[in-house]
Design a protein around this motif. Sequence first.
Motif, short mmCIF file in Angstrom:
data_model
loop_
_atom_site.label_atom_id
_atom_site.label_comp_id
_atom_site.label_asym_id
_atom_site.label_seq_id
_atom_site.Cartn_x
_atom_site.Cartn_y
_atom_site.Cartn_z
N TRP A 1 0.86 -1.17 0.00
CA TRP A 1 0.00 0.00 0.00
C TRP A 1 0.90 1.23 0.00
O TRP A 1 1.82 1.33 0.84
N LYS B 1 -0.73 -5.02 14.17
CA LYS B 1 -1.79 -5.34 15.12
C LYS B 1 -1.27 -5.23 16.57
O LYS B 1 -0.08 -5.45 16.83
N SER C 1 -1.14 1.75 11.74
CA SER C 1 -2.24 1.23 12.56
C SER C 1 -3.08 0.18 11.84
O SER C 1 -3.58 -0.76 12.47
N ARG C 2 -3.22 0.33 10.54
CA ARG C 2 -4.07 -0.60 9.79
C ARG C 2 -3.44 -1.98 9.65
O ARG C 2 -4.16 -2.98 9.51
N ARG D 1 -11.41 -2.25 11.78
CA ARG D 1 -10.52 -2.76 10.73
C ARG D 1 -11.28 -3.21 9.48
O ARG D 1 -10.67 -3.40 8.44
N GLY E 1 -2.14 5.69 9.32
CA GLY E 1 -2.78 4.53 8.72
C GLY E 1 -1.80 3.50 8.21
O GLY E 1 -2.06 2.29 8.24
N HIS E 2 -0.63 3.97 7.75
CA HIS E 2 0.38 3.03 7.25
C HIS E 2 0.87 2.09 8.34
O HIS E 2 1.40 1.02 8.04
N GLU F 1 -14.43 3.79 10.87
CA GLU F 1 -13.29 3.97 9.98
C GLU F 1 -12.00 4.16 10.77
O GLU F 1 -10.94 3.65 10.38
N GLY G 1 -11.17 -1.62 5.28
CA GLY G 1 -10.03 -0.72 5.21
C GLY G 1 -9.92 0.26 6.34
O GLY G 1 -9.22 1.27 6.23
N GLY G 2 -10.62 0.01 7.48
CA GLY G 2 -10.52 0.90 8.64
C GLY G 2 -9.10 0.96 9.18
O GLY G 2 -8.31 0.02 9.00
N LEU G 3 -8.78 2.06 9.86
CA LEU G 3 -7.42 2.25 10.35
C LEU G 3 -7.08 1.40 11.55
O LEU G 3 -5.91 1.16 11.84
N GLY G 4 -8.07 0.96 12.31
CA GLY G 4 -7.79 0.08 13.44
C GLY G 4 -7.02 0.75 14.57
O GLY G 4 -6.21 0.10 15.23
#
Length: 467
Positions: A26, A403, A399-400, A101, A396-397, A97, A104-107
């Motif tokens: 990504w 884990k 957190s998504r 997760r 996001g790079h 979002e 495509g949620g950021l988690g």
Amino acid sequence: MRTLRTALVALAVAFPAAAAPKLQAWVTTGDKSQLMAAHPSSGPVSAEAVKGLPLISVDAQERHQTIVGFGAAITDASAWLIQNRMSPAQRDQLLRELFGRANGGLGFSFTRVTIGASDFSLDHYSLDETPEGAPDPTLEHFSLTRPEQFVFPTVRAALKINPNLKVMHSPWSAPAWMKTTGSLVKGELKPEAYPVYADFFARYIKGAEKIGVPVDYLSIQNEPDFEPDNYPGMRWRPEGRARFFGENLAPVFKREKITTKVLDWDHNWDKPEQPMTVLADPKANAFLAGVAWHCYMGDVSAQEPVRAAHPDKEMFLTECSGGEFAPKFDDSFSWMMENLIIGSTRGGSRGVLMWNLALDEKYGPHKGGCGDCRPVVTIDSQTGAVTRTQEYYAFGHASRFVKPGAVRIGSPAKLGDLRTVAFKNPDGGRVLIVLNVGQQPTAFAIGDAGERFKASLPARSAATFQW
């Protein structure tokens, strides 16, 4: 022979060969042409195919800290906007979002809230307001009414989406009647207020947890080496903090059976001698879980000597804000990737937090302090529409894909213009974050346990690779 061949075939059917790993990527580019854009997956290649390319070697045998998570602070301003300037459907969609997760949620799995007001509050208040500032040694006037208006409901909503969310809590000032100024602005904690302030924290932690808001981590003072002149703040010198930890807070936590982890400092990289002074105190050292850092002054490298001197202590990066003081997407995105996502985690951070989760189109609401701080998302105060900032994509790079419970593993810090950090997720999957700080595209190889992958990055861009 036929019997042996038959047996081997049967074994092959029962235990098929493991499928070759697939590399997924990504990418976000400084020119915004790609924003966490998914690229087609690719399989491993031969060593010959990547001969001569720089090799990012990932070593899962080299193990460092376990990750708590990435996220941003649910400030008063953020929570007020989410609760009052969004429809229920908009609110639910945004929180899913950011903290979920799916799709495509950021988690986000780490957040921070303020104990009382900060500059990003609609007004200045504490959780123990008394008539005419009179002392309140029994905490008769203590109340969680204010956080229960907007902040705590937002935290509980995020917890429903992500039950693994860890919450840190920090005050900007003690109640005014405890301070030398008699005001939330400026001043220090009176020495005679130390015992009651320890009771205040216990009351806060037990009260918050009783209404469904965990207090996983606590710092006793946001930015204790700074006295802002137009919003709550309080100077608290390291010797005083050490005494408070060891002689006041530790006994109260023991008495009340509180297991919240306590972090010192919660301030910039420029004065590592302050947490080192606190940790040199035996009683404080025995009580403290670790050290929290902010990004506004100094260099991320300051984390390393403190971590090396106290390897049993946890490290966190608990506040940093982008803003219109650094308006260019490529510059601020690259800085955050290099210093927060890569640099801070390589310096031992178990979690990394941005400042405001959400602000409006005028960088507010706020009362004092920063007038152009940029949030993770901007919420239009009229329509509730959401705009995603460079902070959104930088965090996001990580957190998504990384884990909670992931372990940072080995990878080179620098390889020419490339900066890297790698993780092994609890399911065994690998995550590699790579930033190209250069002005030219770069091709490179990724190596892991004998496998080789071929990859490239445009200039001034970052990618998360997963396999």
